[in-house]
Design a protein around this motif. Sequence first.
Motif, PDB file in Angstrom:
ATOM      1  N   MET A  31     -10.886   1.441  -5.696  1.00 12.56           N
ATOM      2  CA  MET A  31     -11.807   0.688  -4.172  1.00 12.56           C
ATOM      3  C   MET A  31     -11.676   1.539  -2.986  1.00 12.56           C
ATOM      4  SD  MET A  31     -11.750  -3.734  -4.204  1.00 12.56           S
ATOM      5  CE  MET A  31     -12.444  -4.645  -5.410  1.00 12.56           C
ATOM      6  N   GLN A  32     -10.690   2.108  -2.516  1.00 12.75           N
ATOM      7  CA  GLN A  32     -10.177   2.300  -1.495  1.00 12.75           C
ATOM      8  C   GLN A  32     -10.434   3.424  -1.639  1.00 12.75           C
ATOM      9  OE1 GLN A  32      -7.752   1.542   1.392  1.00 12.75           O
ATOM     10  NE2 GLN A  32      -8.441  -0.905   0.293  1.00 12.75           N
ATOM     11  N   HIS A  33     -10.560   4.053  -2.934  1.00 13.91           N
ATOM     12  CA  HIS A  33     -11.015   5.529  -3.254  1.00 13.91           C
ATOM     13  C   HIS A  33     -12.226   6.102  -3.972  1.00 13.91           C
ATOM     14  CE1 HIS A  33      -6.539   6.043  -3.338  1.00 13.91           C
ATOM     15  NE2 HIS A  33      -6.661   7.018  -2.507  1.00 13.91           N
ATOM     16  N   GLU A  35       0.760  -1.459  -0.083  1.00 18.89           N
ATOM     17  CA  GLU A  35      -0.265   0.175   0.191  1.00 18.89           C
ATOM     18  C   GLU A  35       1.038   1.057  -0.351  1.00 18.89           C
ATOM     19  OE1 GLU A  35      -3.070   0.713   2.524  1.00 18.89           O
ATOM     20  OE2 GLU A  35      -3.458  -2.149   2.502  1.00 18.89           O
ATOM     21  N   ASP A  36       1.574   1.393   1.140  1.00 15.22           N
ATOM     22  CA  ASP A  36       2.865   2.700   0.968  1.00 15.22           C
ATOM     23  C   ASP A  36       3.436   2.649  -0.269  1.00 15.22           C
ATOM     24  OD1 ASP A  36       4.161   4.555   1.821  1.00 15.22           O
ATOM     25  OD2 ASP A  36       6.087   3.129   2.145  1.00 15.22           O
ATOM     26  N   LEU A  37       3.820   1.916  -0.676  1.00 19.28           N
ATOM     27  CA  LEU A  37       4.519   2.100  -2.769  1.00 19.28           C
ATOM     28  C   LEU A  37       3.920   2.030  -3.659  1.00 19.28           C
ATOM     29  CD1 LEU A  37       6.917   1.518  -4.264  1.00 19.28           C
ATOM     30  CD2 LEU A  37       6.863  -0.873  -4.600  1.00 19.28           C
ATOM     31  N   ILE A  38       2.493   1.797  -3.234  1.00 14.46           N
ATOM     32  CA  ILE A  38       1.339   2.079  -4.432  1.00 14.46           C
ATOM     33  C   ILE A  38       0.788   3.949  -4.101  1.00 14.46           C
ATOM     34  CG2 ILE A  38      -1.355   2.305  -4.848  1.00 14.46           C
ATOM     35  CD1 ILE A  38      -0.540  -1.114  -4.162  1.00 14.46           C
ATOM     36  N   TYR A  39       0.715   3.554  -3.036  1.00 14.16           N
ATOM     37  CA  TYR A  39       0.057   5.171  -2.907  1.00 14.16           C
ATOM     38  C   TYR A  39       1.702   6.469  -3.200  1.00 14.16           C
ATOM     39  CZ  TYR A  39      -4.093   5.180  -0.766  1.00 14.16           C
ATOM     40  OH  TYR A  39      -5.552   4.182  -0.305  1.00 14.16           O
TER      41      TYR A  39
END
Length: 75
Positions: free
Chosen positions: A59-61, A24-28
């Motif tokens: 899905m997160q947004h 998740e951190d890398l994606i952001y």
Amino acid sequence: MIDDNSQEVSSTEWEFITMTGQEEDLIYRMHRLVGDRWDLIAGRIPGRKADEIERFWIMQHSRVFAEKRNQSKIS
């Protein structure tokens, strides 16, 4: 040519995609750098595909998925 037998799956029917905290951190971080270039982001995460990363991001947004996440936490 569009295949008449194919069915488009509504995004609200997707199963939730779970990522590790590191993923998740890398994606952001990558999204801040390269934007919606899911293929570039997926290339940095072993075992993940561009469409999977994009679905995770949506899905997160998405307000619809936020409501579903909240309902599942209440249950």
